[in-house]
Write an enzyme that holds these catalytic residues in place. Sequence first.
Site, PDB file in Angstrom:
ATOM      1  N   HIS A   1      24.555  25.972  52.160  1.00 42.85           N
ATOM      2  CA  HIS A   1      25.658  25.990  53.132  1.00 42.85           C
ATOM      3  C   HIS A   1      26.932  26.485  52.450  1.00 42.85           C
ATOM      4  O   HIS A   1      27.188  26.179  51.291  1.00 42.85           O
ATOM      5  CB  HIS A   1      25.874  24.585  53.715  1.00 42.85           C
ATOM      6  CG  HIS A   1      26.769  24.614  54.905  1.00 42.85           C
ATOM      7  ND1 HIS A   1      28.132  24.691  54.795  1.00 42.85           N
ATOM      8  CD2 HIS A   1      26.499  24.623  56.235  1.00 42.85           C
ATOM      9  CE1 HIS A   1      28.669  24.731  56.013  1.00 42.85           C
ATOM     10  NE2 HIS A   1      27.689  24.700  56.896  1.00 42.85           N
TER      11      HIS A   1
ATOM     12  N   GLU B   1      25.722  32.346  59.032  1.00 44.25           N
ATOM     13  CA  GLU B   1      26.963  31.651  59.356  1.00 44.25           C
ATOM     14  C   GLU B   1      28.127  32.368  58.687  1.00 44.25           C
ATOM     15  O   GLU B   1      28.443  32.095  57.510  1.00 44.25           O
ATOM     16  CB  GLU B   1      26.922  30.214  58.839  1.00 44.25           C
ATOM     17  CG  GLU B   1      25.886  29.356  59.495  1.00 44.25           C
ATOM     18  CD  GLU B   1      26.255  27.871  59.409  1.00 44.25           C
ATOM     19  OE1 GLU B   1      26.346  27.238  60.460  1.00 44.25           O
ATOM     20  OE2 GLU B   1      26.461  27.368  58.293  1.00 44.25           O
TER      21      GLU B   1
HETATM   22  P1  PGA Z   1      30.682  24.529  63.251  1.00 40.71           P
HETATM   23  O1  PGA Z   1      29.915  24.381  61.863  1.00 40.71           O
HETATM   24  O2  PGA Z   1      29.647  24.552  64.337  1.00 40.71           O
HETATM   25  O3  PGA Z   1      31.566  23.311  63.322  1.00 40.71           O
HETATM   26  O4  PGA Z   1      31.447  25.806  63.191  1.00 40.71           O
HETATM   27  C1  PGA Z   1      28.727  25.068  61.606  1.00 40.71           C
HETATM   28  C2  PGA Z   1      28.272  24.810  60.206  1.00 40.71           C
HETATM   29  O5  PGA Z   1      29.128  24.698  59.298  1.00 40.71           O
HETATM   30  O6  PGA Z   1      27.063  24.693  59.942  1.00 40.71           O
END
Ligand code: PGA
Length: 250
Positions: A93, A165
């Site tokens: 992450h 992401e």
């Molecule tokens: P968010 O976070 O949906 O609050 O943008 C996603 C993540 O960090 O996995």
Amino acid sequence: MKELIVGNWKMNLTIKEGLKLASQLSKKIITTKRQAVICPDLASLAFIGPVIKGTNIELGAQDAAPLDQGAATGEVLPDNLRSLGVQYVIVGHSERRQQLGETATLINAKIKTALRHNFQVIVCMGESLADKKAQRTEVYLAAQLRQVLKGITIKKATDLAIAYEPVWAISTSKQAHPSSPEEADSTQAFIKKKARQILGREVRVLYGGSVKVSNAELFLEKKHIDGLLIGATSLEAADFTAIVNGKNKK
Ligand code: PGA
């Protein structure tokens, strides 16, 4: 393959709050073509597992150890995660990359270890705002894929998923805003193609970053978006349920 809807609770809830949320979700989430996964913090896993047992919700951990066993202070034995009912692990992450300096080499070791222990691995990656502005998104992602997936073989397509992401889209980053579904779809088509070249088979690619009830379906209807990794919105029982259950199924 089912669409995966993964709730990343991060470090937001006490055990008591997590238990309440898990019990609300287990009553509301129905069996659909979507698979729900919730990822509480480590200390909560043992308590949440029994609450969601027998429902359409599976348990995930937010991180995984880079080795099977031994001298690794602070890490968690993969076998212990399994004993708690954990089936999925998130690795790489962007918060761990940024705050803890996790490298692609470390993430690669975590993926290999998790696969040896039969977890379904969700590997996160996404470009920074600076890379995006410099039009280096694909260069960055291609390099990441080569590094984190180096030497990895999977037996089934469901063994591994990639969560795209973009760092600038994560709701807690400065001036965050979601990617447009069209842009995410085209980037994810690129990720899927590259991952297929490396792994020799197609894997699911999830989108994450400022997903809400209002935009979830717009992402999920795209061809190359096979699920969602959801942070803030996964803390709201009604919202997470609405996304997993899908349109008109609240
Ligand atoms: P968010 O976070 O949906 O609050 O943008 C996603 C993540 O960090 O996995």
